[in-house]
Scaffold this motif. Structure first.
Motif, PDB file in Angstrom:
ATOM      1  N   ASP A   1       0.855  -1.188   0.000  1.00  0.00           N
ATOM      2  CA  ASP A   1       0.000   0.000   0.000  1.00  0.00           C
ATOM      3  C   ASP A   1       0.885   1.229   0.000  1.00  0.00           C
ATOM      4  O   ASP A   1       1.863   1.300   0.748  1.00  0.00           O
ATOM      5  N   SER A   2       0.544   2.183  -0.853  1.00  0.00           N
ATOM      6  CA  SER A   2       1.335   3.402  -0.922  1.00  0.00           C
ATOM      7  C   SER A   2       0.475   4.521  -1.488  1.00  0.00           C
ATOM      8  O   SER A   2      -0.462   4.279  -2.249  1.00  0.00           O
ATOM      9  N   ASP A   3       0.794   5.748  -1.094  1.00  0.00           N
ATOM     10  CA  ASP A   3       0.087   6.887  -1.670  1.00  0.00           C
ATOM     11  C   ASP A   3       0.899   7.523  -2.796  1.00  0.00           C
ATOM     12  O   ASP A   3       0.551   8.580  -3.291  1.00  0.00           O
ATOM     13  N   GLN A   4       1.985   6.857  -3.204  1.00  0.00           N
ATOM     14  CA  GLN A   4       2.834   7.334  -4.298  1.00  0.00           C
ATOM     15  C   GLN A   4       2.899   6.280  -5.406  1.00  0.00           C
ATOM     16  O   GLN A   4       2.942   5.084  -5.119  1.00  0.00           O
ATOM     17  N   PRO A   5       2.925   6.689  -6.661  1.00  0.00           N
ATOM     18  CA  PRO A   5       3.097   5.723  -7.748  1.00  0.00           C
ATOM     19  C   PRO A   5       4.458   5.040  -7.632  1.00  0.00           C
ATOM     20  O   PRO A   5       5.421   5.624  -7.125  1.00  0.00           O
ATOM     21  N   ALA A   6       4.531   3.784  -8.087  1.00  0.00           N
ATOM     22  CA  ALA A   6       5.789   3.040  -8.015  1.00  0.00           C
ATOM     23  C   ALA A   6       5.906   2.123  -9.225  1.00  0.00           C
ATOM     24  O   ALA A   6       4.902   1.697  -9.797  1.00  0.00           O
ATOM     25  N   VAL A   7       7.138   1.836  -9.590  1.00  0.00           N
ATOM     26  CA  VAL A   7       7.421   0.864 -10.644  1.00  0.00           C
ATOM     27  C   VAL A   7       8.086  -0.332  -9.980  1.00  0.00           C
ATOM     28  O   VAL A   7       9.035  -0.186  -9.215  1.00  0.00           O
ATOM     29  N   PHE A   8       7.550  -1.505 -10.248  1.00  0.00           N
ATOM     30  CA  PHE A   8       8.115  -2.752  -9.749  1.00  0.00           C
ATOM     31  C   PHE A   8       8.669  -3.525 -10.933  1.00  0.00           C
ATOM     32  O   PHE A   8       8.112  -3.467 -12.026  1.00  0.00           O
ATOM     33  N   ASP A   9       9.755  -4.237 -10.715  1.00  0.00           N
ATOM     34  CA  ASP A   9      10.300  -5.124 -11.732  1.00  0.00           C
ATOM     35  C   ASP A   9      10.115  -6.553 -11.266  1.00  0.00           C
ATOM     36  O   ASP A   9      10.586  -6.924 -10.189  1.00  0.00           O
ATOM     37  N   LEU A  10       9.411  -7.345 -12.069  1.00  0.00           N
ATOM     38  CA  LEU A  10       9.303  -8.775 -11.816  1.00  0.00           C
ATOM     39  C   LEU A  10      10.457  -9.419 -12.576  1.00  0.00           C
ATOM     40  O   LEU A  10      10.474  -9.426 -13.802  1.00  0.00           O
ATOM     41  N   ILE A  11      11.447  -9.913 -11.839  1.00  0.00           N
ATOM     42  CA  ILE A  11      12.666 -10.459 -12.429  1.00  0.00           C
ATOM     43  C   ILE A  11      12.631 -11.975 -12.315  1.00  0.00           C
ATOM     44  O   ILE A  11      12.426 -12.514 -11.222  1.00  0.00           O
ATOM     45  N   LEU A  12      12.806 -12.639 -13.452  1.00  0.00           N
ATOM     46  CA  LEU A  12      12.828 -14.093 -13.521  1.00  0.00           C
ATOM     47  C   LEU A  12      14.219 -14.526 -13.944  1.00  0.00           C
ATOM     48  O   LEU A  12      14.779 -13.961 -14.890  1.00  0.00           O
ATOM     49  N   GLU A  13      14.785 -15.528 -13.271  1.00  0.00           N
ATOM     50  CA  GLU A  13      16.137 -15.981 -13.609  1.00  0.00           C
ATOM     51  C   GLU A  13      16.294 -17.479 -13.389  1.00  0.00           C
ATOM     52  O   GLU A  13      15.672 -18.046 -12.492  1.00  0.00           O
ATOM     53  N   ILE A  14      17.127 -18.076 -14.214  1.00  0.00           N
ATOM     54  CA  ILE A  14      17.688 -19.399 -13.948  1.00  0.00           C
ATOM     55  C   ILE A  14      19.194 -19.169 -14.008  1.00  0.00           C
ATOM     56  O   ILE A  14      19.811 -19.220 -15.073  1.00  0.00           O
ATOM     57  N   PRO A  15      19.797 -18.832 -12.856  1.00  0.00           N
ATOM     58  CA  PRO A  15      21.208 -18.441 -12.842  1.00  0.00           C
ATOM     59  C   PRO A  15      22.139 -19.496 -13.438  1.00  0.00           C
ATOM     60  O   PRO A  15      23.075 -19.155 -14.159  1.00  0.00           O
ATOM     61  N   GLY A  16      21.880 -20.768 -13.166  1.00  0.00           N
ATOM     62  CA  GLY A  16      22.757 -21.823 -13.658  1.00  0.00           C
ATOM     63  C   GLY A  16      22.737 -21.973 -15.165  1.00  0.00           C
ATOM     64  O   GLY A  16      23.666 -22.521 -15.752  1.00  0.00           O
TER      65      GLY A  16
ATOM     66  N   PRO B   1       8.450  -4.877 -16.270  1.00  0.00           N
ATOM     67  CA  PRO B   1       8.109  -3.707 -15.446  1.00  0.00           C
ATOM     68  C   PRO B   1       6.607  -3.684 -15.175  1.00  0.00           C
ATOM     69  O   PRO B   1       5.788  -3.934 -16.066  1.00  0.00           O
ATOM     70  N   LEU B   2       6.242  -3.397 -13.926  1.00  0.00           N
ATOM     71  CA  LEU B   2       4.850  -3.310 -13.505  1.00  0.00           C
ATOM     72  C   LEU B   2       4.629  -1.943 -12.871  1.00  0.00           C
ATOM     73  O   LEU B   2       5.443  -1.498 -12.059  1.00  0.00           O
ATOM     74  N   TRP B   3       3.553  -1.289 -13.210  1.00  0.00           N
ATOM     75  CA  TRP B   3       3.260   0.038 -12.681  1.00  0.00           C
ATOM     76  C   TRP B   3       2.171  -0.083 -11.643  1.00  0.00           C
ATOM     77  O   TRP B   3       1.153  -0.742 -11.853  1.00  0.00           O
ATOM     78  N   CYS B   4       2.371   0.587 -10.511  1.00  0.00           N
ATOM     79  CA  CYS B   4       1.425   0.525  -9.403  1.00  0.00           C
ATOM     80  C   CYS B   4       1.073   1.957  -8.986  1.00  0.00           C
ATOM     81  O   CYS B   4       1.965   2.757  -8.687  1.00  0.00           O
ATOM     82  N   TYR B   5      -0.221   2.259  -8.991  1.00  0.00           N
ATOM     83  CA  TYR B   5      -0.685   3.605  -8.675  1.00  0.00           C
ATOM     84  C   TYR B   5      -1.539   3.581  -7.410  1.00  0.00           C
ATOM     85  O   TYR B   5      -2.201   2.584  -7.124  1.00  0.00           O
TER      86      TYR B   5
END
Length: 182
Positions: free
Chosen positions: A104-119, A127-131
């Motif tokens: 929960d936030s009263d400010q807009p935010a950008v989230f990054d959903l990062i997927l990896e298989i390091p090996g 990128p996901l935008w949250c308002y």
């Protein structure tokens, strides 16, 4: 033809600078991590729901690794998790589902959903935008324009009633509650 107006390469098969080769391989390669979501735009406090998939079409190589995911905002990890990966033959493999509440936030935010298989050297990022949640102003009622009353309605049925009486109407549907039929 001396031009290449469409695509990532110019007429000389050189990079136009719009995307790096590493970024290109995140979504265009024989093996790619994918996230299937209904939207990329959320309201504060909503749940991120995503199905994580592995598209693997690089022959008969066996892939036995762990896929990790994390949700980041401003370099800070908000949530994370992992899925086991075992691939013997080419195909599209569902790895698992993510359900994660967004802060929960009263400010807009950008989230990054990062997927990896390091090996395996695989990575993808969404990128996901949250308002912040905003209440809509109450537009019910009437307004006066040049001495003439214009009625403001949020439902199609109420607007039709006013129009049937010959009254001017401004229809402002409440898109968060109902869909207005076409």
């Amino acid at each position: 033809q001396g031009t290449a107006l469409v695509g990532v390469l110019n007429a000389f098969m050189e990079n136009k600078g719009s995307v790096t080769p590493e970024e290109w391989r995140m979504f265009c390669a024989p093996t790619v991590l994918l996230a299937e979501m209904d939207t990329f735009i959320y309201e504060s406090g909503d749940n991120l729901q995503a199905c994580i998939l592995l598209s693997c079409y690089q022959g008969s190589r066996v892939l036995a690794e762990t896929a990790v995911w994390r949700l980041e905002s401003s370099g800070r990890t908000v949530a994370s998790g992992s899925f086991p990966v075992y691939v013997e033959k080419p195909g599209l493999y569902p790895l698992g589902n993510i359900t994660c509440p967004l802060p929960d936030s009263d400010q807009p935010a950008v989230f990054d959903l990062i997927l990896e298989i390091p090996g395996a050297g695989l990575r993808n990022c969404y990128p996901l935008w949250c308002y912040p949640k905003q209440s809509l102003p109450n537009l019910q009622g009437r307004m006066t324009e040049n001495g003439r009353t214009v009625y403001i309605e949020s439902t199609l049925s109420a607007a039709k009633r006013r129009l049937a009486q010959g009254e001017p109407v401004l229809l402002v549907p409440d898109h968060l509650e109902k869909k207005v039929p076409g």
